[in-house]
Design a protein around this motif. Structure first.
Motif, PDB file in Angstrom:
ATOM      1  N   GLY A   1      -2.215  -2.264  -5.475  1.00  0.00           N
ATOM      2  CA  GLY A   1      -2.557  -3.675  -5.573  1.00  0.00           C
ATOM      3  C   GLY A   1      -3.266  -4.135  -4.312  1.00  0.00           C
ATOM      4  O   GLY A   1      -3.137  -3.512  -3.251  1.00  0.00           O
ATOM      5  N   GLU A   2      -4.006  -5.237  -4.412  1.00  0.00           N
ATOM      6  CA  GLU A   2      -4.753  -5.738  -3.258  1.00  0.00           C
ATOM      7  C   GLU A   2      -3.839  -6.034  -2.080  1.00  0.00           C
ATOM      8  O   GLU A   2      -4.155  -5.693  -0.929  1.00  0.00           O
ATOM      9  CB  GLU A   2      -5.531  -7.002  -3.649  1.00  0.00           C
ATOM     10  CG  GLU A   2      -6.684  -6.760  -4.593  1.00  0.00           C
ATOM     11  CD  GLU A   2      -7.540  -7.999  -4.761  1.00  0.00           C
ATOM     12  OE1 GLU A   2      -7.412  -8.920  -3.931  1.00  0.00           O
ATOM     13  OE2 GLU A   2      -8.327  -8.039  -5.715  1.00  0.00           O
ATOM     14  N   ASN A   3      -2.706  -6.676  -2.334  1.00  0.00           N
ATOM     15  CA  ASN A   3      -1.800  -7.035  -1.237  1.00  0.00           C
ATOM     16  C   ASN A   3      -1.275  -5.802  -0.527  1.00  0.00           C
ATOM     17  O   ASN A   3      -1.155  -5.780   0.708  1.00  0.00           O
ATOM     18  CB  ASN A   3      -0.636  -7.873  -1.773  1.00  0.00           C
ATOM     19  CG  ASN A   3      -1.074  -9.254  -2.215  1.00  0.00           C
ATOM     20  OD1 ASN A   3      -2.160  -9.706  -1.865  1.00  0.00           O
ATOM     21  ND2 ASN A   3      -0.233  -9.918  -3.002  1.00  0.00           N
ATOM     22  N   GLU A   4      -0.977  -4.763  -1.298  1.00  0.00           N
ATOM     23  CA  GLU A   4      -0.457  -3.529  -0.699  1.00  0.00           C
ATOM     24  C   GLU A   4      -1.516  -2.874   0.181  1.00  0.00           C
ATOM     25  O   GLU A   4      -1.216  -2.419   1.303  1.00  0.00           O
ATOM     26  CB  GLU A   4      -0.025  -2.571  -1.807  1.00  0.00           C
ATOM     27  CG  GLU A   4       0.617  -1.282  -1.290  1.00  0.00           C
ATOM     28  CD  GLU A   4       1.017  -0.337  -2.416  1.00  0.00           C
ATOM     29  OE1 GLU A   4       1.733   0.644  -2.137  1.00  0.00           O
ATOM     30  OE2 GLU A   4       0.601  -0.586  -3.578  1.00  0.00           O
ATOM     31  N   ILE A   5      -2.754  -2.814  -0.304  1.00  0.00           N
ATOM     32  CA  ILE A   5      -3.832  -2.193   0.473  1.00  0.00           C
ATOM     33  C   ILE A   5      -4.078  -2.978   1.753  1.00  0.00           C
ATOM     34  O   ILE A   5      -4.206  -2.409   2.843  1.00  0.00           O
ATOM     35  CB  ILE A   5      -5.111  -2.107  -0.370  1.00  0.00           C
ATOM     36  CG1 ILE A   5      -4.898  -1.203  -1.587  1.00  0.00           C
ATOM     37  CG2 ILE A   5      -6.277  -1.577   0.468  1.00  0.00           C
ATOM     38  CD1 ILE A   5      -6.026  -1.247  -2.597  1.00  0.00           C
ATOM     39  N   LEU A   6      -4.130  -4.302   1.650  1.00  0.00           N
ATOM     40  CA  LEU A   6      -4.376  -5.137   2.831  1.00  0.00           C
ATOM     41  C   LEU A   6      -3.234  -5.043   3.836  1.00  0.00           C
ATOM     42  O   LEU A   6      -3.454  -5.095   5.045  1.00  0.00           O
ATOM     43  CB  LEU A   6      -4.594  -6.586   2.408  1.00  0.00           C
ATOM     44  CG  LEU A   6      -5.937  -6.877   1.730  1.00  0.00           C
ATOM     45  CD1 LEU A   6      -5.953  -8.286   1.157  1.00  0.00           C
ATOM     46  CD2 LEU A   6      -7.089  -6.690   2.720  1.00  0.00           C
ATOM     47  N   ALA A   7      -2.011  -4.898   3.336  1.00  0.00           N
ATOM     48  CA  ALA A   7      -0.872  -4.745   4.249  1.00  0.00           C
ATOM     49  C   ALA A   7      -1.034  -3.485   5.099  1.00  0.00           C
ATOM     50  O   ALA A   7      -0.755  -3.503   6.308  1.00  0.00           O
ATOM     51  CB  ALA A   7       0.436  -4.689   3.436  1.00  0.00           C
ATOM     52  N   HIS A   8      -1.474  -2.402   4.482  1.00  0.00           N
ATOM     53  CA  HIS A   8      -1.747  -1.176   5.257  1.00  0.00           C
ATOM     54  C   HIS A   8      -2.909  -1.396   6.228  1.00  0.00           C
ATOM     55  O   HIS A   8      -2.886  -0.886   7.347  1.00  0.00           O
ATOM     56  CB  HIS A   8      -2.081  -0.012   4.312  1.00  0.00           C
ATOM     57  CG  HIS A   8      -0.898   0.569   3.626  1.00  0.00           C
ATOM     58  ND1 HIS A   8       0.020   1.378   4.277  1.00  0.00           N
ATOM     59  CD2 HIS A   8      -0.466   0.471   2.333  1.00  0.00           C
ATOM     60  CE1 HIS A   8       0.954   1.763   3.414  1.00  0.00           C
ATOM     61  NE2 HIS A   8       0.698   1.222   2.239  1.00  0.00           N
ATOM     62  N   ALA A   9      -3.938  -2.151   5.793  1.00  0.00           N
ATOM     63  CA  ALA A   9      -5.119  -2.348   6.611  1.00  0.00           C
ATOM     64  C   ALA A   9      -4.840  -3.175   7.865  1.00  0.00           C
ATOM     65  O   ALA A   9      -5.552  -3.030   8.861  1.00  0.00           O
ATOM     66  CB  ALA A   9      -6.230  -3.009   5.795  1.00  0.00           C
ATOM     67  N   ILE A  10      -3.843  -4.053   7.806  1.00  0.00           N
ATOM     68  CA  ILE A  10      -3.521  -4.857   8.990  1.00  0.00           C
ATOM     69  C   ILE A  10      -2.262  -4.358   9.697  1.00  0.00           C
ATOM     70  O   ILE A  10      -1.766  -4.997  10.619  1.00  0.00           O
ATOM     71  CB  ILE A  10      -3.350  -6.348   8.620  1.00  0.00           C
ATOM     72  CG1 ILE A  10      -2.187  -6.538   7.636  1.00  0.00           C
ATOM     73  CG2 ILE A  10      -4.638  -6.892   8.050  1.00  0.00           C
ATOM     74  CD1 ILE A  10      -1.927  -7.997   7.290  1.00  0.00           C
ATOM     75  N   GLY A  11      -1.758  -3.198   9.250  1.00  0.00           N
ATOM     76  CA  GLY A  11      -0.632  -2.573   9.923  1.00  0.00           C
ATOM     77  C   GLY A  11       0.701  -3.236   9.654  1.00  0.00           C
ATOM     78  O   GLY A  11       1.617  -3.145  10.500  1.00  0.00           O
ATOM     79  N   GLN A  12       0.857  -3.871   8.482  1.00  0.00           N
ATOM     80  CA  GLN A  12       2.115  -4.549   8.176  1.00  0.00           C
ATOM     81  C   GLN A  12       2.752  -4.052   6.885  1.00  0.00           C
ATOM     82  O   GLN A  12       3.527  -4.756   6.248  1.00  0.00           O
ATOM     83  CB  GLN A  12       1.867  -6.064   8.070  1.00  0.00           C
ATOM     84  CG  GLN A  12       1.473  -6.686   9.403  1.00  0.00           C
ATOM     85  CD  GLN A  12       1.345  -8.205   9.298  1.00  0.00           C
ATOM     86  OE1 GLN A  12       1.574  -8.793   8.268  1.00  0.00           O
ATOM     87  NE2 GLN A  12       0.988  -8.833  10.418  1.00  0.00           N
ATOM     88  N   ALA A  13       2.416  -2.830   6.492  1.00  0.00           N
ATOM     89  CA  ALA A  13       3.020  -2.249   5.293  1.00  0.00           C
ATOM     90  C   ALA A  13       4.474  -1.909   5.555  1.00  0.00           C
ATOM     91  O   ALA A  13       4.865  -1.532   6.666  1.00  0.00           O
ATOM     92  CB  ALA A  13       2.254  -1.002   4.854  1.00  0.00           C
ATOM     93  N   ALA A  14       5.293  -2.047   4.529  1.00  0.00           N
ATOM     94  CA  ALA A  14       6.724  -1.773   4.688  1.00  0.00           C
ATOM     95  C   ALA A  14       6.960  -0.291   4.945  1.00  0.00           C
ATOM     96  O   ALA A  14       6.263   0.553   4.420  1.00  0.00           O
ATOM     97  CB  ALA A  14       7.461  -2.201   3.416  1.00  0.00           C
TER      98      ALA A  14
END
Length: 495
Positions: free
Chosen positions: A482-495
């Motif tokens: 999903g977009e939110n998941e990809i962006l979370a990885h891109a800004i270094g905030q993925a769980a």
């Protein structure tokens, strides 16, 4: 300031490319201009900026007829243009690029302390404060160079600002900074003429939308009265039922393997594989190290450590020529500076990477070269069809991009690295490029697709690698991410 064009025509060598265009823009408005490559948008921009005279018609500003004989005339009337192709001077600092011709002085000499402070104030005032004004502009990423171009246009606050594909290389926070800047300009009463292929942005930002096709204005509408699908239909002249191809079959053996690749100061400990018949997306925000990684894999920049393998064999490319010989091809993110030679013909550009293979003894086999290039022009539907002898700069942006792809496909690569392959390309040409990439993958090519367009990465690939600050932070299946998941990885905030 109100801008009016009435019956504007433009011809080149007797061939008319604009056919009586009418257009009107009002103060505090974002007037979006959309259309396929070759529709006449670039010619319209050149007329507005004073770079090209109209053949017939009239331009009015606040009801008064005006004639623009040069960009200087346009500047004097408060019109500034930011072109899609960058025009900064790479060897000069950001400050020098911004204040050229207007430096603060002290006792007859340039006051560099005041100049850098003024440049920093300008950058911070439009949301681009992360750029150090003392940095040589050529050392900035293409995205940051685009920000400098925009800032340069705003040094003297314009009454009309023409933006040609301003967001093509921006993503994340940089993109939002651009949108916020445009909103602030609207509030100040600036007329923004916004030319873009990114229809989602057009629908969000525009107050009115003008659709241009084949040199005619075929529709003027508002975002609340249309949809992206309807705009695509108008631009293409047909329905584009399927933008992205269906998923491919299970991929084959590993073609490209990267292990622990590091280039000090740019990216660190990057490992991934790309298999035959697979399209792998590489996504990240500006400064994540995507393009630097691609150049290093291709031998254009040396690595500090790590290993690259092609078809199971370890390689260490010292030059791009060695990478090409091993079956790699790289379509760079900036076709003007690193993809094409503007003064040469389409034929010469496409044949550049295969000159050695087209010899007959010590001479070039001209007939064979033309035959191969002509076949590639037909294969990629580069327009106009008989363009081989044309200078490549006279092609539209989308057809220039196809020419770059043709150049690399002539090398018959096994691994194709594409860095922003649809930048500045209209939706109809994008669809053609997506389906061409899909065909190549189905024929066994391994494709690494680098893009700042999240929708493109999700729709055109099988897997997605995500980078943040020089490191791989995620690997996701395209059909499950999903977009939110990809962006979370891109800004270094993925769980």
């Amino acid at each position: 300031m109100t801008l009016e064009l009435r019956g504007v025509r433009k011809d080149y060598g007797g061939v008319e490319v604009l056919h009586g265009v009418d257009l009107e823009g009002r103060p505090g408005e974002v007037l979006a201009v959309v259309g396929a490559n070759g529709a006449g948008k670039s010619t319209l921009i050149k007329i507005l900026s004073g770079a090209e005279p109209m053949t017939a018609g009239e331009m009015r500003m606040d009801g008064e007829p005006v004639e623009l004989h040069s960009p200087h005339d346009a500047h004097a009337r408060g019109i500034r243009t930011v072109y899609q192709e960058l025009s900064i001077v790479p060897g000069l600092s950001v400050t020098e690029n911004l204040l050229m011709g207007g430096f603060p002085r002290r006792r007859g000499l340039i006051d560099w302390t005041a100049a850098h402070a003024r440049a920093r104030e300008l950058l911070e005032g439009i949301g681009f404060g992360a750029i150090d004004p003392r940095t040589p502009a050529g050392r900035l990423s293409v995205a940051r160079q685009q920000m400098v171009e925009i800032a340069k246009a705003l040094v003297t606050m314009p009454r009309i600002l023409v933006l040609d594909e301003p967001s093509a290389v921006l993503a994340g926070g940089d993109l939002e900074s651009l949108f916020e800047l445009i909103r602030r300009l609207r509030e100040r009463g600036v007329l923004v003429v916004y030319v873009s292929h990114r229809l989602a942005e057009v629908m969000e930002l525009a107050t009115r939308i003008v659709v241009v096709k084949d040199g005619w204005v075929i529709a003027t509408t508002e975002p609340s009265r249309t949809s992206e699908g309807e705009l695509i239909d108008l631009m293409a002249g047909r329905r584009l039922e399927q933008i992205y191809p269906g998923r491919r079959a299970r991929p084959g053996a590993t073609r490209l393997s990267v292990r622990g690749l590091t280039r000090a100061g740019e990216f660190e400990d990057v490992s991934f594989d790309v298999r035959a018949g697979e399209i792998v997306g590489l996504f990240g925000l500006v400064g994540s190290g995507r393009s630097e990684l691609a150049r290093c894999v291709f031998g254009a920049e040396p690595s500090s450590s790590g290993q690259v393998s092609v078809d199971g064999g370890d390689v260490r490319f010292r030059t791009p020529a060695e990478a090409i010989a091993a079956g790699l091809a790289l379509v760079t993110e900036d076709r003007k500076r690193t993809g094409l030679v503007g003064g040469m013909s389409v034929l010469d550009n496409i044949a550049l990477t295969t000159m050695r293979g087209m010899r007959r003894g010590p001479l070039i086999d001209a007939a064979r070269r033309r035959e191969k290039v002509t076949a590639m022009i037909e294969r990629l539907s580069i327009q106009p069809a008989h363009c081989a002898s044309m200078r490549v700069v006279n092609l539209s942006g989308g057809n220039q991009q196809k020419a770059v792809l043709a150049k690399w496909l002539l090398t018959e690569p096994r691994v194709l690295i594409l860095d922003e392959p649809t930048r500045g390309v209209d939706m109809a040409t994008r669809v053609a490029i997506y389906h061409m990439i899909d065909d190549l993958a189905r024929d066994g090519l391994a494709v690494l697709l680098i893009s700042s367009d999240l929708t493109e990465v999700m729709g055109a690939t099988d897997r997605i690698l995500v980078m943040n600050q020089g490191r791989l932070t995620g690997e996701l299946r395209s059909d499950q991410a999903g977009e939110n998941e990809i962006l979370a990885h891109a800004i270094g905030q993925a769980a």
